[in-house]
Motif scaffolding. Structure first.
Motif, PDB file in Angstrom:
ATOM      1  N   VAL A   2       0.609  -1.157  -0.073  1.00 30.29           N
ATOM      2  CA  VAL A   2      -0.013  -0.004  -0.084  1.00 30.29           C
ATOM      3  C   VAL A   2       0.957   1.196  -0.114  1.00 30.29           C
ATOM      4  O   VAL A   2       1.720   1.286   0.716  1.00 30.29           O
ATOM      5  CB  VAL A   2      -1.027  -0.047   1.104  1.00 30.29           C
ATOM      6  CG1 VAL A   2      -1.736   1.350   1.080  1.00 30.29           C
ATOM      7  CG2 VAL A   2      -1.732  -1.125   1.276  1.00 30.29           C
ATOM      8  N   THR A   3       0.656   2.320  -0.886  1.00 37.33           N
ATOM      9  CA  THR A   3       1.253   3.479  -0.842  1.00 37.33           C
ATOM     10  C   THR A   3       0.536   4.537  -0.949  1.00 37.33           C
ATOM     11  O   THR A   3      -0.821   4.504  -1.319  1.00 37.33           O
ATOM     12  CB  THR A   3       2.093   3.526  -2.135  1.00 37.33           C
ATOM     13  OG1 THR A   3       2.771   4.836  -2.071  1.00 37.33           O
ATOM     14  CG2 THR A   3       1.344   3.261  -3.617  1.00 37.33           C
ATOM     15  N   ASP A   4       0.746   5.785  -0.112  1.00 45.50           N
ATOM     16  CA  ASP A   4      -0.141   6.919  -0.117  1.00 45.50           C
ATOM     17  C   ASP A   4       0.226   7.810  -1.379  1.00 45.50           C
ATOM     18  O   ASP A   4      -0.275   8.863  -1.506  1.00 45.50           O
ATOM     19  CB  ASP A   4       0.193   7.749   1.160  1.00 45.50           C
ATOM     20  CG  ASP A   4      -0.481   6.840   2.252  1.00 45.50           C
ATOM     21  OD1 ASP A   4      -1.345   6.119   2.196  1.00 45.50           O
ATOM     22  OD2 ASP A   4       0.246   7.015   3.714  1.00 45.50           O
ATOM     23  N   PRO A   7      -1.744   8.850  -7.669  1.00 45.42           N
ATOM     24  CA  PRO A   7      -1.309   8.633  -9.308  1.00 45.42           C
ATOM     25  C   PRO A   7      -1.194   9.768 -10.009  1.00 45.42           C
ATOM     26  O   PRO A   7      -1.415  10.848  -9.668  1.00 45.42           O
ATOM     27  CB  PRO A   7      -2.811   8.087  -9.841  1.00 45.42           C
ATOM     28  CG  PRO A   7      -3.680   7.599  -8.544  1.00 45.42           C
ATOM     29  CD  PRO A   7      -3.131   8.557  -7.332  1.00 45.42           C
ATOM     30  N   THR A  75     -10.958   4.190  -4.446  1.00 45.87           N
ATOM     31  CA  THR A  75     -10.415   5.824  -4.760  1.00 45.87           C
ATOM     32  C   THR A  75     -10.384   6.408  -3.344  1.00 45.87           C
ATOM     33  O   THR A  75      -9.323   7.484  -3.116  1.00 45.87           O
ATOM     34  CB  THR A  75     -11.471   6.271  -5.536  1.00 45.87           C
ATOM     35  OG1 THR A  75     -11.459   5.768  -7.056  1.00 45.87           O
ATOM     36  CG2 THR A  75     -10.890   7.893  -6.070  1.00 45.87           C
ATOM     37  N   ARG A  78      -7.241   5.651  -1.740  1.00 44.46           N
ATOM     38  CA  ARG A  78      -6.319   6.129  -2.639  1.00 44.46           C
ATOM     39  C   ARG A  78      -5.340   4.906  -3.034  1.00 44.46           C
ATOM     40  O   ARG A  78      -4.124   5.296  -3.921  1.00 44.46           O
ATOM     41  CB  ARG A  78      -5.324   6.882  -1.815  1.00 44.46           C
ATOM     42  CG  ARG A  78      -6.073   8.072  -1.174  1.00 44.46           C
ATOM     43  CD  ARG A  78      -6.617   9.167  -2.499  1.00 44.46           C
ATOM     44  NE  ARG A  78      -7.010  10.435  -2.112  1.00 44.46           N
ATOM     45  CZ  ARG A  78      -8.259  10.653  -1.526  1.00 44.46           C
ATOM     46  NH1 ARG A  78      -9.129   9.540  -1.633  1.00 44.46           N
ATOM     47  NH2 ARG A  78      -8.581  11.636  -0.979  1.00 44.46           N
ATOM     48  N   HIS A  79      -5.942   3.724  -3.088  1.00 44.66           N
ATOM     49  CA  HIS A  79      -5.046   2.378  -3.585  1.00 44.66           C
ATOM     50  C   HIS A  79      -6.318   1.389  -3.973  1.00 44.66           C
ATOM     51  O   HIS A  79      -7.384   1.406  -3.267  1.00 44.66           O
ATOM     52  CB  HIS A  79      -3.936   1.969  -2.712  1.00 44.66           C
ATOM     53  CG  HIS A  79      -4.580   1.255  -1.514  1.00 44.66           C
ATOM     54  ND1 HIS A  79      -4.944   1.902  -0.376  1.00 44.66           N
ATOM     55  CD2 HIS A  79      -4.675  -0.028  -1.377  1.00 44.66           C
ATOM     56  CE1 HIS A  79      -5.209   1.311   0.402  1.00 44.66           C
ATOM     57  NE2 HIS A  79      -5.242  -0.150   0.022  1.00 44.66           N
ATOM     58  N   TRP A  80      -5.882   0.365  -4.685  1.00 43.05           N
ATOM     59  CA  TRP A  80      -6.707  -0.567  -5.035  1.00 43.05           C
ATOM     60  C   TRP A  80      -6.399  -2.034  -4.025  1.00 43.05           C
ATOM     61  O   TRP A  80      -5.275  -2.444  -4.064  1.00 43.05           O
ATOM     62  CB  TRP A  80      -6.296  -1.273  -6.535  1.00 43.05           C
ATOM     63  CG  TRP A  80      -7.448  -2.212  -7.192  1.00 43.05           C
ATOM     64  CD1 TRP A  80      -6.878  -3.702  -6.814  1.00 43.05           C
ATOM     65  CD2 TRP A  80      -8.606  -2.436  -7.249  1.00 43.05           C
ATOM     66  NE1 TRP A  80      -7.675  -4.639  -7.372  1.00 43.05           N
ATOM     67  CE2 TRP A  80      -8.950  -4.017  -7.431  1.00 43.05           C
ATOM     68  CE3 TRP A  80      -9.631  -1.522  -7.169  1.00 43.05           C
ATOM     69  CZ2 TRP A  80     -10.248  -4.463  -7.829  1.00 43.05           C
ATOM     70  CZ3 TRP A  80     -11.088  -2.023  -7.494  1.00 43.05           C
ATOM     71  CH2 TRP A  80     -11.265  -3.309  -7.761  1.00 43.05           C
ATOM     72  N   ARG A 158      -5.680   4.124 -10.987  1.00 38.82           N
ATOM     73  CA  ARG A 158      -5.235   2.732 -10.583  1.00 38.82           C
ATOM     74  C   ARG A 158      -6.130   2.340  -9.073  1.00 38.82           C
ATOM     75  O   ARG A 158      -5.647   1.754  -8.158  1.00 38.82           O
ATOM     76  CB  ARG A 158      -3.710   3.316 -10.126  1.00 38.82           C
ATOM     77  CG  ARG A 158      -2.979   3.408 -11.324  1.00 38.82           C
ATOM     78  CD  ARG A 158      -1.591   3.080 -10.855  1.00 38.82           C
ATOM     79  NE  ARG A 158      -1.024   1.753 -10.801  1.00 38.82           N
ATOM     80  CZ  ARG A 158      -1.203   0.798 -11.829  1.00 38.82           C
ATOM     81  NH1 ARG A 158      -1.156   1.418 -12.850  1.00 38.82           N
ATOM     82  NH2 ARG A 158      -0.646  -0.452 -11.516  1.00 38.82           N
ATOM     83  N   THR A 159      -7.292   2.877  -9.229  1.00 38.54           N
ATOM     84  CA  THR A 159      -8.361   2.228  -8.110  1.00 38.54           C
ATOM     85  C   THR A 159      -9.546   1.591  -8.720  1.00 38.54           C
ATOM     86  O   THR A 159     -10.383   1.154  -8.142  1.00 38.54           O
ATOM     87  CB  THR A 159      -8.915   3.506  -7.311  1.00 38.54           C
ATOM     88  OG1 THR A 159      -9.481   4.602  -8.169  1.00 38.54           O
ATOM     89  CG2 THR A 159      -7.604   4.291  -6.572  1.00 38.54           C
TER      90      THR A 159
END
Length: 293
Positions: A2-4, A7, A75, A78-80, A158-159
């Motif tokens: 997971v990254t904050d 995109p 979304t 902030r990540h899938w 990317r979500t």
């Protein structure tokens, strides 16, 4: 992992706006289409072959609503959160709903032509064959990228996931052009011919029951921009289009279920009476198409 990190091409405000639209569209569309399905199940007058096509359109759109809701949820994160394999199935899930939805809209146009022009009623046997064919073909063509013809991958935020149009290779081009012929060109022909015939019938009887231009226009307003990008990607590099703009088009397309339920359920004079009865307990008189003079 997971990254904050946001995109590329998106701000935190962009993520909030797109996420809110996807969540709102998903929830509202699911509820409205759910009322359509419930009224079909609970109101005897609504249980007829023509209404069965409307209900299957609602079911297809509810699948897309769930797809959009998951995209909105991701979304906000902030990540899938479901991994690459989850992305593939998310794209597959969304493709089934889109192909089935477009097909049922065309089937309803064909049925409306017979309702208003030929006065021929649809039989249950015919409806079941049409419905089964539409769902089987939607699953078949949506499964092609799982077998290697086309690829499901992340959209610009990317979500959420869809057919990857950024590759632009012959694999993508051949699959996209096949879908365009089967699920845009052919349905468009049905829309134009059936609704034009209905409009001419309305003019003959001097009574316009509904605006015959709206269904076609709504479909292309919702899906047209996204289709243009997909076709553009067959010839040019879509990366030249800003990611925020490329993301606007699938979000617009995911609002189509709300438009559909208004047009084909609540705006359908042969179906909305059952919806009203389901919601209020009050019956309304069922209309009868007028004969041409």
């Amino acid at each position: 992992m997971v990254t904050d990190t946001l995109p590329e091409g998106f701000t935190d405000f962009d993520m909030y706006v797109f996420g809110s639209l996807l969540l709102l569209g998903g929830v509202l569309g699911f509820v409205l289409n759910g009322v359509t399905v419930a009224s079909f199940l609970c109101v005897r007058e609504n249980r007829n072959p023509s209404s069965f096509l409307v209900v299957n359109l609602a079911l297809a759109d509810m699948i897309l609503n769930v797809n959009g809701f998951l995209a909105g949820y991701a979304t906000y994160l902030r990540h899938w959160p479901f991994g690459q394999q989850g992305c593939v199935y998310h794209g597959f899930h969304g493709m089934i709903s889109v192909l089935a939805s477009v097909s049922f809209m065309a089937a309803i146009a064909w049925d409306r032509y017979h309702q208003y022009c030929t006065r021929q009623k649809l039989f249950w046997s015919t409806t079941m064959v049409i419905t089964a064919f539409i769902w089987v073909m939607a699953v078949f063509w949506a499964s092609m990228p799982l077998l290697g013809w086309g690829v499901y991958d992340f959209e610009p935020m990317r979500t959420c996931c869809t057919l990857d149009y950024t590759r632009g290779d012959w694999n993508y081009i051949s699959y996209m052009l096949t879908l365009m012929i089967l699920y845009m060109t052919f349905p468009t022909y049905i829309f134009l011919t059936c609704y034009d015939a209905i409009n001419r019938q309305f003019k003959r009887v001097h009574h316009h029951r509904f605006n015959t231009d709206i269904p076609f226009r709504v479909m292309w307003v919702c899906w047209g921009p996204y289709i243009v990008v997909c076709l553009y990607a067959c010839l040019f590099d879509p990366e030249y289009i800003h990611p925020r703009i490329r993301m606007m088009f699938p979000v617009m397309a995911k609002m189509n279920p709300i438009c559909n339920v208004v047009l084909y359920s609540y705006g359908n004079e042969f179906f909305r009476g059952g919806v009203w009865y389901y919601l209020t307990g009050q019956r309304v008189a069922e209309p009868t198409p007028q004969k041409s003079k």
